[in-house]
Scaffold this active site. Structure first.
Site, PDB file in Angstrom:
ATOM      1  N   HIS A  64       0.828  -1.209   0.000  1.00 33.87           N
ATOM      2  CA  HIS A  64       0.000   0.000   0.000  1.00 33.87           C
ATOM      3  C   HIS A  64       0.859   1.254   0.000  1.00 33.87           C
ATOM      4  O   HIS A  64       1.931   1.307   0.599  1.00 33.87           O
ATOM      5  CB  HIS A  64      -1.044   0.002   1.113  1.00 33.87           C
ATOM      6  CG  HIS A  64      -0.528   0.088   2.512  1.00 33.87           C
ATOM      7  ND1 HIS A  64      -0.312   1.288   3.136  1.00 33.87           N
ATOM      8  CD2 HIS A  64      -0.210  -0.868   3.414  1.00 33.87           C
ATOM      9  CE1 HIS A  64       0.110   1.068   4.373  1.00 33.87           C
ATOM     10  NE2 HIS A  64       0.190  -0.241   4.563  1.00 33.87           N
ATOM     11  N   ASP A 174       5.861   1.879   7.019  1.00 36.29           N
ATOM     12  CA  ASP A 174       4.604   1.185   6.753  1.00 36.29           C
ATOM     13  C   ASP A 174       3.844   2.019   5.723  1.00 36.29           C
ATOM     14  O   ASP A 174       3.239   3.014   6.081  1.00 36.29           O
ATOM     15  CB  ASP A 174       3.837   1.036   8.071  1.00 36.29           C
ATOM     16  CG  ASP A 174       2.423   0.512   7.899  1.00 36.29           C
ATOM     17  OD1 ASP A 174       2.084   0.053   6.804  1.00 36.29           O
ATOM     18  OD2 ASP A 174       1.662   0.576   8.893  1.00 36.29           O
ATOM     19  N   GLU A 202      -5.134   1.768   2.602  1.00 38.84           N
ATOM     20  CA  GLU A 202      -5.053   0.626   3.521  1.00 38.84           C
ATOM     21  C   GLU A 202      -5.382   1.051   4.940  1.00 38.84           C
ATOM     22  O   GLU A 202      -6.093   0.370   5.666  1.00 38.84           O
ATOM     23  CB  GLU A 202      -3.653   0.003   3.465  1.00 38.84           C
ATOM     24  CG  GLU A 202      -3.557  -1.366   4.140  1.00 38.84           C
ATOM     25  CD  GLU A 202      -3.080  -1.336   5.602  1.00 38.84           C
ATOM     26  OE1 GLU A 202      -3.059  -2.407   6.225  1.00 38.84           O
ATOM     27  OE2 GLU A 202      -2.764  -0.257   6.132  1.00 38.84           O
ATOM     28  N   GLU A 203      -4.840   2.214   5.335  1.00 40.68           N
ATOM     29  CA  GLU A 203      -4.911   2.624   6.746  1.00 40.68           C
ATOM     30  C   GLU A 203      -6.320   3.022   7.181  1.00 40.68           C
ATOM     31  O   GLU A 203      -6.559   3.222   8.365  1.00 40.68           O
ATOM     32  CB  GLU A 203      -3.940   3.797   7.004  1.00 40.68           C
ATOM     33  CG  GLU A 203      -2.478   3.505   6.683  1.00 40.68           C
ATOM     34  CD  GLU A 203      -1.831   2.476   7.615  1.00 40.68           C
ATOM     35  OE1 GLU A 203      -2.534   1.972   8.516  1.00 40.68           O
ATOM     36  OE2 GLU A 203      -0.654   2.167   7.409  1.00 40.68           O
ATOM     37  N   HIS A 313       3.259   3.522  12.829  1.00 43.35           N
ATOM     38  CA  HIS A 313       2.269   4.605  12.881  1.00 43.35           C
ATOM     39  C   HIS A 313       2.748   5.786  13.732  1.00 43.35           C
ATOM     40  O   HIS A 313       1.947   6.449  14.380  1.00 43.35           O
ATOM     41  CB  HIS A 313       0.913   4.095  13.401  1.00 43.35           C
ATOM     42  CG  HIS A 313       0.239   3.194  12.407  1.00 43.35           C
ATOM     43  ND1 HIS A 313      -1.095   2.947  12.421  1.00 43.35           N
ATOM     44  CD2 HIS A 313       0.741   2.497  11.343  1.00 43.35           C
ATOM     45  CE1 HIS A 313      -1.401   2.128  11.417  1.00 43.35           C
ATOM     46  NE2 HIS A 313      -0.284   1.832  10.763  1.00 43.35           N
TER      47      HIS A 313
END
Lengths: 341, 340
Positions: A64, A174, A202-203, A313
């Protein structure tokens, strides 16, 4: 090249729904290698690459493009702005941070009331998102409105540091790690045809993956990710979940997916054959695009290959460059073997 | 004079309390232009003098503190994480995933460990300083080659320009005070002044005004002004406790400060059309002025504060215009002849 891709990708800002900068970078870097490139209605990049042989089963490899970030929801009379998280972020990694705002990269700070003015209870209380606000120095609402509009994205200030001998500290590891691995794979001669999908959103609920998996309609999917490692002092045994330096993480189950057991076993067998380390997660935690892909249409056999990553994150996540290299090796081997199971 | 560049230079060097050498060298080189005999004393204070032709003229001390808040290395764990203590008052709510620099034999990057939301569940709490772990990517044996216990650690945030002449950086408390004094010296550099002037960039303010205590004893001034920062109003703050950014220097008024000096600063601001605001306190000021006023037999003291948002966080905000106006006010005040 893998590390250069990673650095350049991490320095781009692309919160969910705002993946343009990463999408353009990817299209630019795959245009000479892909046999076809399509951008789907949500903004995902779907690139076909022919292999030496036509594959008996359709294989999709995905990562992603989006990262967690913030979005401006309201402008206060004093020129500060209310913000909401885009994706899962703790307020404690946002408060007091320098940030960049919008497409014009306006500098800002997420304000924190000075510790001197907090009472003893407030000092021990985690901040709530509703109490945080963005300060760009604007003197009032009018001046703020001239500089930004509601819905403007806010990103952690890009920085990319090599720390220790072989680790990297950056925002957005990420999942720029997955994107960088795909950019490397698409340059190489591959044994079978592969569809490379660079996904959006995605998140905020695996949304790009859901639409792309329908369009691509694969038999088998490999999802490249960064997954959460908690191998810090004081975390023992299973609480570490997975550890930096111990190789690619291949999970049997997380909060989104129970993975295909045959692909799971194959991944470990391939690592053993190539003499590279490999590990699984020791807690059922996290999730990734596999959650949407494995349930697409009538079902897709799916495995995720992830680099272990600390402080996910946050503006400063940490990963091991050897692990990322080994994720690349494992994925390359899986292209050949996965379609033959 | 490029004030922005001076602020950038001053806030980009490290100087956690008790280890102000790097910041001290930068401040010293700025000060030497005006005070060629400037030096660093045994407490780490930077001191320079500008003498009047009249040796009997009143002796004035202008002070801003050199040190910044930060951390000190207390141990290295078996797994290679650094544990620290705080130097000065820090906000523990914002520690997870902060970028830091550890100032060992060489400066190395690190990040304060955190547990991400995927794993933390409901058990999240604000960490104690003794729970903080700094991840440097090195093993314990590698780290031991670079880091010793007692090394200092600073936040690693860049100098940023914001809207409305504002800037953000992590050590503007009190490097912006130093910059305002340098600016004042530039403004008066062509004038004969009616005072003997000593400039002090003091060490260890954040741990109890230690540098100021010893320096003021040696300097033995008649009048002392502590140029520091104070709280600037931000969203949801109490306007009674805060000044305003871009509204000029905050002139201190307090039972512990000299009313005469406060009034002369206000008069100077008024007669020169320099924007100003007051900072009313009801006792000690939490600045070096608390040390100055009771040094030896007593010194007439006042505070001049630059309004600053988010004090002691990695992203403090001030306005360059306020720094400029603070320097202007100091320069005009020094040009006046005040009896004492």
């Amino acid at each position: 090249m893998l590390n250069k891709y990673l650095e350049e990708l991490c320095l781009l800002c692309a919160a969910s729904g705002n993946e343009k900068a990463v999408r353009e970078y990817i299209c630019e870097n795959i245009k000479h290698y892909a046999d076809s490139i399509k951008i789907d209605p949500l903004g995902s990049v779907i690139a076909e690459k022919k292999g030496r042989k036509q594959s008996p089963k359709k294989l999709m490899i995905s990562a992603h493009m989006d990262e967690v970030g913030l979005i401006i929801t309201y402008i206060n009379d004093d020129g500060t702005m209310q913000i909401a998280p885009v994706g899962g972020i703790d307020a404690s990694v946002v408060i007091g941070r320098p940030v960049v705002v919008g497409d014009n990269n306006i500098n800002g700070v997420i304000g924190a009331k000075p510790v001197h003015l907090l009472n003893s209870n407030q000092r021990k209380e985690l901040p709530k998102f509703s109490e945080l606000y963005l300060d760009i120095g604007a003197k009032n609402k009018k001046q703020a409105e001239e500089l930004i509009s509601l819905g403007t994205y806010v990103h952690f200030l890009p920085s990319f540091n090599i720390i220790g001998d072989i680790k990297v500290c950056s925002k957005a590891l990420d999942d720029r790690i997955g994107c960088a691995i795909m950019l490397e794979l698409i340059k190489e001669e591959i044994p079978y045809d592969v569809t490379f999908a660079f996904l959006v959103q995605e998140e905020v609920g695996l949304r790009g993956a859901k639409a792309a998996a329908f369009s691509v309609n694969p038999d088998i999917a490999i999802v490249l990710e960064a997954t959460t490692a908690a191998d810090i002092s004081g975390a023992n045994g299973d609480a570490k979940v997975c550890s930096l330096g111990n190789g690619p993480v291949v999970s049997f189950m997380d909060r989104s997916t129970i993975y295909d057991r045959e692909l799971y076993n194959l991944a470990f067998a391939e690592c053993k054959r190539m003499d590279i380390p490999c590990q699984t997660k020791t807690r059922i935690a996290g999730g990734n695009d596999s959650g949407a892909i494995h349930m697409s249409r009538g079902g897709v056999r799916t495995i995720a290959v992830s680099a272990p990553c600390r402080y996910l994150h946050s503006p400063s996540s940490v990963a091991d460059l050897n692990d990322i290299q080994n994720c690349l090796k494992l994925t390359k081997a899986m292209i050949e073997k996965a379609v033959e199971i | 004079m490029n004030l922005l560049e001076i602020l950038d230079n001053l806030s980009s060097v490290d100087g956690v309390s008790g280890n102000e050498n790097n910041a001290g060298m930068t401040a010293l080189s700025l000060l030497k232009k005006y005070c060629p005999d400037a030096y660093i004393d045994k407490m780490g204070n930077v001191i320079g003098n500008i003498y009047s032709n009249d040796k009997k003229a009143p002796h004035i001390l202008l002070d801003a503190h050199l040190d910044q808040v930060g951390f000190i290395v207390t141990s290295i764990t078996e797994e290679g994480f650094i544990k620290v203590g705080n130097v000065g008052g820090l906000d523990m709510r914002l520690m997870p995933a902060q970028n830091v620099i550890i100032h060992g034999k060489k400066a190395i990057n690190g990040v304060i460990a955190s547990i991400p939301p995927h794993l933390s569940g409901d058990e999240q709490k604000v960490l104690d300083i003794t729970d903080l772990l700094i991840d440097t990517g090195y093993s314990k044996s590698e780290l031991s080659e670079i880091i010793s216990l007692g090394n200092r650690v600073t936040f690693d945030t860049p100098f940023m320009k914001l809207a409305n002449e504002c800037i953000a950086a992590h050590s503007l408390d009190d490097r912006c005070g130093i910059a305002s004094i340098i600016y004042a010296l530039e403004l008066i550099s062509d004038n004969e002044i009616p005072y003997n002037l000593t400039v002090l960039f003091s060490s260890q303010e954040e741990v109890g005004e230690c540098g100021a205590e010893t320096a003021v004893y040696n300097i033995n001034p008649d009048i002392a002004i502590a140029v520091d920062v104070s709280f600037a109003l931000s969203h949801n703050d109490d306007p009674i406790k805060c000044g305003k950014i871009n509204a000029g220097p905050m002139i201190g008024i307090s039972p512990t400060l000299s009313k005469e000096i406060s009034d002369s600063l206000i008069d100077t601001a008024k007669s020169n059309n320099i924007p100003w605001q007051t900072e009313i306190m009801n006792g000690t000021t939490g600045t070096n002025a608390d040390r100055f006023s009771v040094s030896r037999g007593g010194v007439k003291s006042c505070t001049l504060s630059i309004p600053l948002r988010y004090m002691h966080t990695p992203s403090e905000i001030i306005s360059v215009t306020d720094v400029q106006n603070t320097g202007k006010l100091l320069a005009e005040w020094i040009r006046r002849s005040v009896s004492c």
